[in-house]
Design a protein around this motif. Sequence first.
Motif, short mmCIF file in Angstrom:
data_model
loop_
_atom_site.label_atom_id
_atom_site.label_comp_id
_atom_site.label_asym_id
_atom_site.label_seq_id
_atom_site.Cartn_x
_atom_site.Cartn_y
_atom_site.Cartn_z
N VAL A 94 0.84 -1.19 0.00
CA VAL A 94 0.00 0.00 0.00
C VAL A 94 0.88 1.25 0.00
N THR A 95 0.31 2.36 -0.37
CA THR A 95 1.02 3.62 -0.24
C THR A 95 0.72 4.19 1.14
N HIS A 96 1.33 5.31 1.44
CA HIS A 96 1.16 5.94 2.75
C HIS A 96 0.95 7.42 2.55
N ARG A 97 0.27 8.05 3.51
CA ARG A 97 0.11 9.49 3.43
C ARG A 97 -0.10 10.08 4.81
N VAL A 98 0.29 11.32 4.93
CA VAL A 98 0.07 12.06 6.17
C VAL A 98 -1.37 12.55 6.17
N VAL A 99 -2.04 12.38 7.29
CA VAL A 99 -3.37 12.95 7.49
C VAL A 99 -3.23 13.91 8.66
N ARG A 100 -3.37 15.20 8.36
CA ARG A 100 -3.07 16.22 9.34
C ARG A 100 -4.22 17.21 9.51
N ARG A 101 -4.11 17.93 10.61
CA ARG A 101 -5.02 19.04 10.85
C ARG A 101 -4.52 20.24 10.07
N ARG A 102 -5.44 20.94 9.46
CA ARG A 102 -5.09 22.15 8.73
C ARG A 102 -5.85 23.30 9.37
N GLN A 103 -5.18 24.34 9.75
CA GLN A 103 -5.82 25.50 10.36
C GLN A 103 -5.73 26.68 9.41
N TYR A 104 -6.84 27.39 9.29
CA TYR A 104 -6.92 28.52 8.38
C TYR A 104 -7.20 29.79 9.16
N LYS A 105 -6.63 30.86 8.69
CA LYS A 105 -6.92 32.18 9.24
C LYS A 105 -7.65 32.95 8.14
N THR A 106 -8.95 32.79 8.09
CA THR A 106 -9.72 33.33 6.98
C THR A 106 -10.79 34.34 7.38
N ASN A 107 -11.14 34.41 8.64
CA ASN A 107 -12.23 35.28 9.05
C ASN A 107 -11.69 36.68 9.34
N PRO A 108 -12.03 37.68 8.49
CA PRO A 108 -11.46 39.01 8.69
C PRO A 108 -11.83 39.65 10.03
N GLU A 109 -13.05 39.41 10.50
CA GLU A 109 -13.46 39.98 11.79
C GLU A 109 -12.60 39.44 12.93
N ARG A 110 -12.34 38.14 12.92
CA ARG A 110 -11.50 37.54 13.95
C ARG A 110 -10.07 38.07 13.85
N LEU A 111 -9.57 38.19 12.62
CA LEU A 111 -8.22 38.70 12.42
C LEU A 111 -8.12 40.16 12.89
N ARG A 112 -9.16 40.93 12.67
CA ARG A 112 -9.16 42.32 13.11
C ARG A 112 -9.17 42.41 14.64
N ARG A 113 -10.01 41.60 15.29
CA ARG A 113 -10.03 41.61 16.76
C ARG A 113 -8.67 41.23 17.33
N ARG A 114 -8.05 40.25 16.71
CA ARG A 114 -6.72 39.83 17.16
C ARG A 114 -5.72 40.97 16.99
N ARG A 115 -5.76 41.62 15.85
CA ARG A 115 -4.84 42.73 15.59
C ARG A 115 -5.09 43.87 16.58
N MET A 116 -6.35 44.16 16.88
CA MET A 116 -6.67 45.22 17.83
C MET A 116 -6.07 44.92 19.20
N ARG A 117 -6.16 43.66 19.63
CA ARG A 117 -5.59 43.27 20.93
C ARG A 117 -4.07 43.36 20.92
N ARG A 118 -3.47 42.83 19.87
CA ARG A 118 -1.99 42.74 19.83
C ARG A 118 -1.30 44.07 19.57
N HIS A 119 -1.95 44.95 18.81
CA HIS A 119 -1.30 46.21 18.42
C HIS A 119 -1.98 47.43 19.01
N ASN A 120 -2.95 47.20 19.91
CA ASN A 120 -3.65 48.30 20.56
C ASN A 120 -4.18 49.30 19.52
N GLU A 121 -4.83 48.77 18.49
CA GLU A 121 -5.36 49.60 17.41
C GLU A 121 -6.88 49.74 17.56
#
Length: 186
Positions: A94-121
Motif C-alpha cells: 500500500v502507499t502511505h500518506r500524512v493525514v493532518r489538521r489544517r488550520q486557516y486564518k480566513t475570518n477578517p473579523e477575527r483577524l481584526r479583533r486579534r490585531r486590535m488586541r496585539r497592536h492596541n489599534e
Amino acid sequence: MDHYLDIRLEPDPEFPAPTLMGALVSKLHRALVELGANDIGISLPEHERYPPLGATLRLHGSVSRLQALMEIQWLKGMRDHVTLDGIKPVPADVTHRVVRRRQYKTNPERLRRRRMRRHNESYEEAARRIPDAVERQVTTPYVVVRSRSSGQAFALFIEHGDCQDAPVTGVFSTYGLSKEATVPWF
C-alpha cells in the motif's frame, strides 16, 4: 501501523453524515485522551469519492492498541449509527500518506479583533489593514468537534497529504492526526 479498523456510518434520516462523523471523531478524541494514545491515526478513505468526508472513519495502529481502544467502549451512544468491520491487517504493497489538521486564518473579523488586541489599534485602523478581501473559501473537508479540554466546538479541517511509497513513523494527536507520521492508504 500494521492493522486498521473501519467504522462505517449508517444512513440516518434525522442526522446528516457530516454531523454523525463529527460526533464520531469527538468520541474518538475523548477515548484517545483517556487512553493517552499517540500511536493511533485516522484517515477518511472515502473523502475523495464522496465529498466532503465520506461515510467511513478508518483507524490505524497496532492490533494491541486498536483492541485496547475498543475495550473502553467509546462508541457508546453511536452503536445504532455505525457498523464495525473488525480489526484487520493492512494489505501488502500500500502507499502511505500524512493525514493532518489544517488550520486557516480566513475570518477578517477575527483577524481584526486579534490585531486590535496585539497592536492596541482601533477597529477602523485594523479594518484598514485587514480588508474583507482576505477572506477566502476553504474546500478542505472538516468535522465539527468539541474539545475535551476547553469544551469549545470548532471546525477540525482534515487534510490528506500526497501519497508516498515509504511509511514515516511519528506521533499522532488525540484527534488521530499527525504533522509528519503517515498512515497506510488503500
